[in-house]
Motif scaffolding. Structure first.
Motif, PDB file in Angstrom:
ATOM      1  N   LEU A   9      -5.586  -6.170   0.538  1.00  0.00           N
ATOM      2  CA  LEU A   9      -5.549  -5.044  -0.388  1.00  0.00           C
ATOM      3  C   LEU A   9      -5.325  -3.742   0.362  1.00  0.00           C
ATOM      4  CD1 LEU A   9      -5.854  -3.971  -3.274  1.00  0.00           C
ATOM      5  CD2 LEU A   9      -8.335  -3.874  -2.895  1.00  0.00           C
ATOM      6  N   PHE A  10      -6.009  -3.579   1.473  1.00  0.00           N
ATOM      7  CA  PHE A  10      -5.857  -2.359   2.260  1.00  0.00           C
ATOM      8  C   PHE A  10      -4.436  -2.208   2.782  1.00  0.00           C
ATOM      9  CE2 PHE A  10      -5.826  -0.294   6.431  1.00  0.00           C
ATOM     10  CZ  PHE A  10      -6.289   0.967   6.075  1.00  0.00           C
ATOM     11  N   ARG A  11      -3.879  -3.270   3.350  1.00  0.00           N
ATOM     12  CA  ARG A  11      -2.512  -3.200   3.885  1.00  0.00           C
ATOM     13  C   ARG A  11      -1.519  -2.838   2.785  1.00  0.00           C
ATOM     14  NH1 ARG A  11      -3.567  -2.173   8.931  1.00  0.00           N
ATOM     15  NH2 ARG A  11      -4.263  -3.933  10.199  1.00  0.00           N
ATOM     16  N   LEU A  12      -1.685  -3.446   1.638  1.00  0.00           N
ATOM     17  CA  LEU A  12      -0.792  -3.167   0.517  1.00  0.00           C
ATOM     18  C   LEU A  12      -0.910  -1.717   0.063  1.00  0.00           C
ATOM     19  CD1 LEU A  12       1.231  -4.377  -1.522  1.00  0.00           C
ATOM     20  CD2 LEU A  12      -0.733  -4.963  -2.962  1.00  0.00           C
ATOM     21  N   CYS A  13      -2.135  -1.231  -0.046  1.00  0.00           N
ATOM     22  CA  CYS A  13      -2.349   0.153  -0.457  1.00  0.00           C
ATOM     23  C   CYS A  13      -1.807   1.121   0.589  1.00  0.00           C
ATOM     24  CB  CYS A  13      -3.839   0.408  -0.682  1.00  0.00           C
ATOM     25  SG  CYS A  13      -4.509  -0.361  -2.162  1.00  0.00           S
ATOM     26  N   ASP A  14      -2.145   0.872   1.831  1.00  0.00           N
ATOM     27  CA  ASP A  14      -1.739   1.774   2.898  1.00  0.00           C
ATOM     28  C   ASP A  14      -0.217   1.862   3.012  1.00  0.00           C
ATOM     29  OD1 ASP A  14      -2.824   3.499   5.004  1.00  0.00           O
ATOM     30  OD2 ASP A  14      -1.886   2.109   6.407  1.00  0.00           O
ATOM     31  N   ASP A  15       0.455   0.746   2.835  1.00  0.00           N
ATOM     32  CA  ASP A  15       1.918   0.721   2.905  1.00  0.00           C
ATOM     33  C   ASP A  15       2.566   1.469   1.747  1.00  0.00           C
ATOM     34  OD1 ASP A  15       1.804  -0.769   5.221  1.00  0.00           O
ATOM     35  OD2 ASP A  15       2.254  -2.682   4.249  1.00  0.00           O
ATOM     36  N   ASN A  16       1.809   1.659   0.665  1.00  0.00           N
ATOM     37  CA  ASN A  16       2.364   2.313  -0.531  1.00  0.00           C
ATOM     38  C   ASN A  16       1.765   3.693  -0.787  1.00  0.00           C
ATOM     39  OD1 ASN A  16       4.222   0.322  -2.240  1.00  0.00           O
ATOM     40  ND2 ASN A  16       2.654  -0.896  -1.211  1.00  0.00           N
ATOM     41  N   GLY A  17       1.110   4.258   0.213  1.00  0.00           N
ATOM     42  CA  GLY A  17       0.580   5.606   0.088  1.00  0.00           C
ATOM     43  C   GLY A  17      -0.631   5.736  -0.809  1.00  0.00           C
ATOM     44  N   ILE A  18      -1.316   4.624  -1.041  1.00  0.00           N
ATOM     45  CA  ILE A  18      -2.495   4.615  -1.908  1.00  0.00           C
ATOM     46  C   ILE A  18      -3.756   4.664  -1.061  1.00  0.00           C
ATOM     47  CG2 ILE A  18      -3.789   3.234  -3.600  1.00  0.00           C
ATOM     48  CD1 ILE A  18      -1.018   2.024  -4.395  1.00  0.00           C
ATOM     49  N   VAL A  19      -4.693   5.504  -1.456  1.00  0.00           N
ATOM     50  CA  VAL A  19      -5.960   5.649  -0.743  1.00  0.00           C
ATOM     51  C   VAL A  19      -6.989   4.708  -1.357  1.00  0.00           C
ATOM     52  CG1 VAL A  19      -7.846   7.234  -0.187  1.00  0.00           C
ATOM     53  CG2 VAL A  19      -5.469   8.022  -0.057  1.00  0.00           C
ATOM     54  N   MET A  20      -7.633   3.914  -0.501  1.00  0.00           N
ATOM     55  CA  MET A  20      -8.589   2.887  -0.932  1.00  0.00           C
ATOM     56  C   MET A  20      -9.995   3.272  -0.463  1.00  0.00           C
ATOM     57  SD  MET A  20      -8.303  -1.139   0.071  1.00  0.00           S
ATOM     58  CE  MET A  20      -9.758  -2.168   0.312  1.00  0.00           C
ATOM     59  N   VAL A  21     -10.884   3.464  -1.422  1.00  0.00           N
ATOM     60  CA  VAL A  21     -12.234   3.953  -1.148  1.00  0.00           C
ATOM     61  C   VAL A  21     -13.259   2.974  -1.727  1.00  0.00           C
ATOM     62  CG1 VAL A  21     -13.886   5.807  -1.624  1.00  0.00           C
ATOM     63  CG2 VAL A  21     -11.481   6.363  -1.141  1.00  0.00           C
ATOM     64  N   GLN A  22     -14.220   2.548  -0.928  1.00  0.00           N
ATOM     65  CA  GLN A  22     -15.236   1.639  -1.461  1.00  0.00           C
ATOM     66  C   GLN A  22     -16.177   2.376  -2.406  1.00  0.00           C
ATOM     67  OE1 GLN A  22     -17.719  -0.561   1.300  1.00  0.00           O
ATOM     68  NE2 GLN A  22     -18.706  -1.692  -0.356  1.00  0.00           N
ATOM     69  N   SER A  23     -16.325   1.825  -3.600  1.00  0.00           N
ATOM     70  CA  SER A  23     -17.264   2.377  -4.587  1.00  0.00           C
ATOM     71  C   SER A  23     -18.698   2.086  -4.170  1.00  0.00           C
ATOM     72  CB  SER A  23     -17.033   1.729  -5.963  1.00  0.00           C
ATOM     73  OG  SER A  23     -15.687   1.732  -6.331  1.00  0.00           O
ATOM     74  N   HIS A  24     -19.585   3.045  -4.425  1.00  0.00           N
ATOM     75  CA  HIS A  24     -21.039   2.865  -4.260  1.00  0.00           C
ATOM     76  C   HIS A  24     -21.408   1.815  -3.207  1.00  0.00           C
ATOM     77  CE1 HIS A  24     -19.920  -0.266  -7.150  1.00  0.00           C
ATOM     78  NE2 HIS A  24     -19.658   0.662  -8.048  1.00  0.00           N
ATOM     79  N   PRO A  25     -21.081   2.056  -1.945  1.00  0.00           N
ATOM     80  CA  PRO A  25     -21.261   1.035  -0.905  1.00  0.00           C
ATOM     81  C   PRO A  25     -22.710   0.680  -0.587  1.00  0.00           C
ATOM     82  CG  PRO A  25     -20.658   3.126   0.095  1.00  0.00           C
ATOM     83  CD  PRO A  25     -20.505   3.300  -1.387  1.00  0.00           C
TER      84      PRO A  25
END
Length: 218
Positions: A117-133
Motif C-alpha cells: 500500500l505504501f509503495r503504491l501510494c508513494d508512487d502516485n503522490g499520495i500521503v499515507m498516515v496511520q490512524s490513531h496508532p
C-alpha cells in the motif's frame, strides 16, 4: 484555512450516524474551510455498496461528489481510511492526495500489505498516515514506520489523543504528524485538523510532505 482530515458519513461508513448534508452544516458552522472525507475503505464496507467492485467504488466516490455539491463555504476533498491486515491484527491508514481514477484503478486496496500500500501510494503522490496508532482499546498499535509517511493525533471523543506518544514516535522515525476529529456523528464535534492554504488534493499532499501546515486542536 482549517481543514478536517478525518471524518465519516452514514452514506458509506456503517459506524457513522449522520448524512453528508448534516456533516457539511456542522463543519461550516464551526468555521472549517475544507475537509477530507475519509470514509472507511475495507472489504466489509465496500461490499455493502454494490454488486460489483466497480459499482462499489463509484458509490464511494459519489458520496464525496454529493458532499461537495452540498457545501457552500467548505472545500470537500476525496480521502479514505483504508483497513488492512498486519502482523498484529489490523490497522487503518488515512490517504491524502487521493483521486477518483486512482481508486478506480486500484479498487481493492484493503487486500494489500502495508508495504504494498505504501509503495503504491508513494508512487502516485499520495500521503499515507496511520490512524490513531496508539488506540490500544481497539487493538491498534504503531506499524512499520518505514512504510508510512506519518501518524495521526486523533481527537475522537471516546479515546485519548495520545499527542505525546504520537509526536515522539514521529520524531524518532522522521514521520509527519496530522490531526483529525474522527467525526462520526451527533455526539461528535470538530475537535481537530490542520491549517494550510491548499486548493485541491494534490496541493494538500504537497503541503503535508513539505510540512507547510499547522496542527489544530480544539
Amino acid at each position: 484555512m482549517i481543514i478536517e482530515t478525518h471524518c465519516h458519513t452514514s452514506g458509506i461508513s456503517v459506524c457513522a450516524d449522520q448524512p453528508y448534508k448534516k456533516l457539511i452544516a456542522v463543519y461550516e458552522a464551526a468555521g472549517y474551510g475544507g475537509l477530507v472525507l475519509t470514509n472507511h475503505y475495507n472489504e466489509y464496507t465496500l461490499r455493502r455498496l454494490g454488486d460489483t467492485v466497480d459499482s462499489r467504488v463509484e458509490r464511494y466516490i459519489d458520496e464525496v461528489r454529493k458532499t461537495a455539491a452540498a457545501a457552500e463555504k467548505c472545500k470537500v476533498m476525496l480521502g479514505a481510511e483504508v483497513a488492512i491486515s498486519v502482523p498484529s491484527g489490523w490497522a487503518e491508514f488515512l490517504l491524502f492526495g487521493l483521486k477518483a481514477d486512482f481508486l478506480r484503478a486500484n479498487p481493492e486496496l484493503y487486500n494489500l500489505t502495508q508495504k504494498q500500500l505504501f509503495r503504491l501510494c508513494d508512487d502516485n503522490g499520495i500521503v499515507m498516515v496511520q490512524s490513531h496508532p496508539f488506540r490500544s482499546q481497539q487493538g491498534h498499535e504503531p506499524q512499520d514506520p518505514e512504510y508510512m509517511h506519518g501518524v495521526e493525533i486523533n481527537c475522537h471523543p471516546g479515546f485519548f489523543r495520545d499527542r505525546e506518544k504520537v509526536t515522539a514516535f514521529a520524531q524518532k522515525h522522521g514521520l509527519l504528524v496530522t490531526c483529525g476529529s474522527d467525526y462520526h456523528g451527533a455526539h461528535f464535534k470538530p475537535y481537530g485538523g490542520i491549517e494550510a492554504d491548499v486548493s485541491d488534493v494534490t496541493a494538500l499532499a504537497q503541503a503535508l510532505r513539505e510540512n507547510a501546515y499547522e496542527i489544530v486542536e480544539r
